[in-house]
Write an enzyme that holds these catalytic residues in place. Structure first.
Site, short mmCIF file in Angstrom:
data_model
loop_
_atom_site.label_atom_id
_atom_site.label_comp_id
_atom_site.label_asym_id
_atom_site.label_seq_id
_atom_site.Cartn_x
_atom_site.Cartn_y
_atom_site.Cartn_z
N THR A 37 0.85 -1.18 0.00
CA THR A 37 0.00 0.00 0.00
C THR A 37 0.89 1.23 0.00
O THR A 37 1.91 1.27 0.70
CB THR A 37 -0.92 0.02 1.23
N ASP A 147 7.37 -5.61 -13.80
CA ASP A 147 5.94 -5.35 -13.57
C ASP A 147 5.53 -4.06 -14.25
O ASP A 147 4.96 -3.17 -13.64
CB ASP A 147 5.66 -5.29 -12.07
#
Length: 597
Positions: A37, A147
């Site tokens: 997060t 990614d």
């Protein structure tokens, strides 16, 4: 507090308001991904906003993953490039493992796609080039992103482009090697070799960039399926379709770029991001200036792009045929070999002109190669019987979510993927979708938009008590902090984070109120040395009390030798004496290696 999208109600985020390692005061949540997060925080030591990425607790419990994460973070911190989000620090506070990065106000490329649906060809290439520049810098430093996706591309308020999440993605992929049955990453953009073996190199990032280009110009991802595992399977066993197959107005040159970047065999892709960037720049140069204006806009699809950990169903023995069978490309095509030699050698631009022939030759071969057979029909059979029948024929069988059907009784197979008669390789995967039977009366569900935001008032110059009362009247949560200010009397508000005028949600966002204090600044400004020689830069920074390390690269076209190209931390930021300043410079005329001061 934040709104949890899974439960649709306000929940307390325990990190908001906390100070990590006695230095980073967490203000508000920015985004939540599959592994971590991201929060906006205040660096109390240097007096600046930073982004803090905190790993989820279930990931942080993996000691090997954390060790690799810390190692890769150190490598990422050495990347000094204007299109790379700078990494400042890494630390642990209690159970929280976190990474401190440059805070980049603005939005992500995903936000732009959600707003526009898709982009014109020139606009898409203009955004892809700085992404490739960032990846190229990483590849030259021996770092692989692993990614690449719109969520990791940040668009700054002044029109800049920065790539985030270097290091964390690499650590995830490396950790994956130790766990049986897991595929880690964002499958929509994952290269076949990442699915098959978990390994990746610069060409894997090129593949992801090719998928990203496909999505930018079409507004959709090339593979949509019932499950992430099914998407991963398609990356391994199918050839990525051409963008023009989704949107006929896509120019052939963009088809060529996507085809080259997303070749199943890594050896047939551009060697790294720099090679692909050269091809992208040439295509962009040749496109008509008004092409974006002339092409019509289509309604965008709604893809799902979260980083995920895919758990192979318990008890399933995954045969090599599931993830190891890749779509073959004919080695007998002289045109193909010429194109791929061009992309991995010096003649990159020549290869672009030949890729259109690749589309014709390879497509014809692929359609007639005989590597596929028709998917058997098991529609109407019970799920157990259909599963047994397909397994007896050598297929791997998964069960998808049940669907309502007015033709198939409950428990029977109502659909398969691939559908009956579709193409499938021997030993491939077939997903069964059971029937729920007839659907009952229709119920319309109206989703909530959440709490309506309110603008943050301008509190500058107010006393702390008045500022708190103003925010309380709006239902906003707040914390306070002290910072030195030359122009505002002690005890009065200097600013807020987020700033005045921004929208905040009552009960969801936390506002930091900064009050003028008398404590002396803990840092000193970092001087600008970009454009200086290495020796001049070293003397300037050492005189200011900083340490220096210099990373060198070969000069690009038009660049001089021995010139500083970038610095981290950037000029004008505040840093304490003894801070290590990382410089990126072109090499001396005959010099190599690194310099330290």
């Amino acid at each position: 507090m934040v709104v949890d999208p899974l439960v649709g109600r306000l929940v307390v985020d325990p990190l908001i308001g906390q100070v990590l390692e006695g230095r980073y005061q967490v203000a508000s949540r920015v985004a939540r991904g599959g592994m971590a997060t991201v929060y906006v925080a205040r660096d109390l030591k240097l007096g600046r906003e930073v982004a803090v990425k905190v790993m989820h607790s279930e990931v942080a419990r993996d000691e090997e993953f954390v060790a690799r994460f810390i190692g890769e973070a150190k490598i990422a911190a050495g990347l000094a490039h204007p299109n790379v989000v700078a990494v400042y620090d890494q630390g642990t506070s209690g159970e929280h493992v976190f990474l401190v990065m440059e805070y980049v106000p603005g939005r992500t490329l995903r936000d732009l796609l959600n707003e526009r649906g898709r982009l014109g060809p020139r606009h898409a290439l203009s955004l892809l080039r700085p992404v490739l520049d960032a990846l190229g810098a990483a590849h030259r430093a021996g770092l692989v992103h692993r990614d690449v996706k719109p969520e990791n591309v940040l668009l700054t308020d002044d029109g800049g482009v920065k790539v985030a999440d270097f290091g964390l993605a690499r650590a995830q992929a490396a950790s994956k090697q130790t766990k049986t049955g897991l595929i880690i990453g964002t499958v929509a953009y994952m290269a076949p070799e990442q699915v098959v073996s978990g390994t990746a190199d610069a060409r894997s990032d090129v593949y992801s960039a090719g998928i990203l280009l496909f999505e930018l110009v079409t507004g959709s991802q090339p593979y949509l399926a019932e499950s992430p595992l099914a998407v991963a399977y398609k990356h391994v066993n199918e050839v990525v379709p051409l963008p023009s197959g989704v949107l006929p107005t896509v120019p052939p040159a963009l088809d060529a770029l996507v085809a080259a970047a997303t070749a199943v065999d890594p050896r047939r892709r551009p060697a790294d991001a720099d090679h692909f960037a050269a091809a992208v720049a040439e295509v962009e140069r040749t496109l008509p200036a008004d092409i974006d204006h002339r092409l019509a806009q289509d309604a965008p699809p709604e893809p799902h792009n979260a980083t995920a950990i895919l758990q192979v169903p318990p008890g399933l023995q995954v045969p090599p045929g599931l993830l190891g069978r890749t779509a073959q490309v004919s080695d007998e095509s002289p045109v193909l070999n010429r194109i791929l030699s061009a992309f991995t050698g010096r003649f990159v631009l020549v290869g672009i002109g030949l890729i259109a022939l690749l589309v014709l030759g390879s497509a014809a071969w692929y359609q007639t190669a005989g590597q596929y057979q028709s998917t058997p029909s098991v529609i109407g059979l019970s799920v157990p019987k259909a599963t047994a029948e397909l397994k007896a024929k050598g297929y791997t069988v998964f069960q998808g979510p049940a669907r309502f059907s007015d033709k198939i009784v409950k428990g029977g197979v109502t659909a398969t993927d691939p559908p009956p008669g579709g193409r499938i390789s021997q030993g491939g995967v077939i997903t069964l979708f059971p029937s729920k039977g007839l659907q009952g009366g229709a119920i319309t569900v109206v989703p909530s938009k959440g709490l309506q935001g309110v603008p943050i008032p301008d509190l500058k110059g107010m006393s702390l008590s008045r500022a708190k009362a103003a925010l309380q009247a709006l239902g906003l949560t707040f914390v306070s902090a002290t910072e030195p200010s030359a122009g505002i009397p002690s005890g009065q508000v200097t600013r807020t984070v987020p700033p005045a005028g921004r929208t905040a949600q009552p009960g969801a966002d936390t506002i930091i109120i900064y009050v003028s204090g008398r404590r002396a600044p803990s840092g000193r400004p970092v001087p600008s040395v970009v454009g200086q020689t290495q020796e001049q830069a070293r003397q300037t920074l050492q005189a200011a009390g900083f340490k220096v390390t210099i990373n060198e690269q070969d000069p690009a076209n038009g660049q001089q030798n021995d010139i500083i190209l970038a610095q981290n931390p950037p000029a004008g930021s505040s840093a304490v004496a003894g801070t290590l300043i990382t410089l990126l410079a072109t090499k001396h005329g005959g010099g190599h290696g690194h310099g330290h001061g």
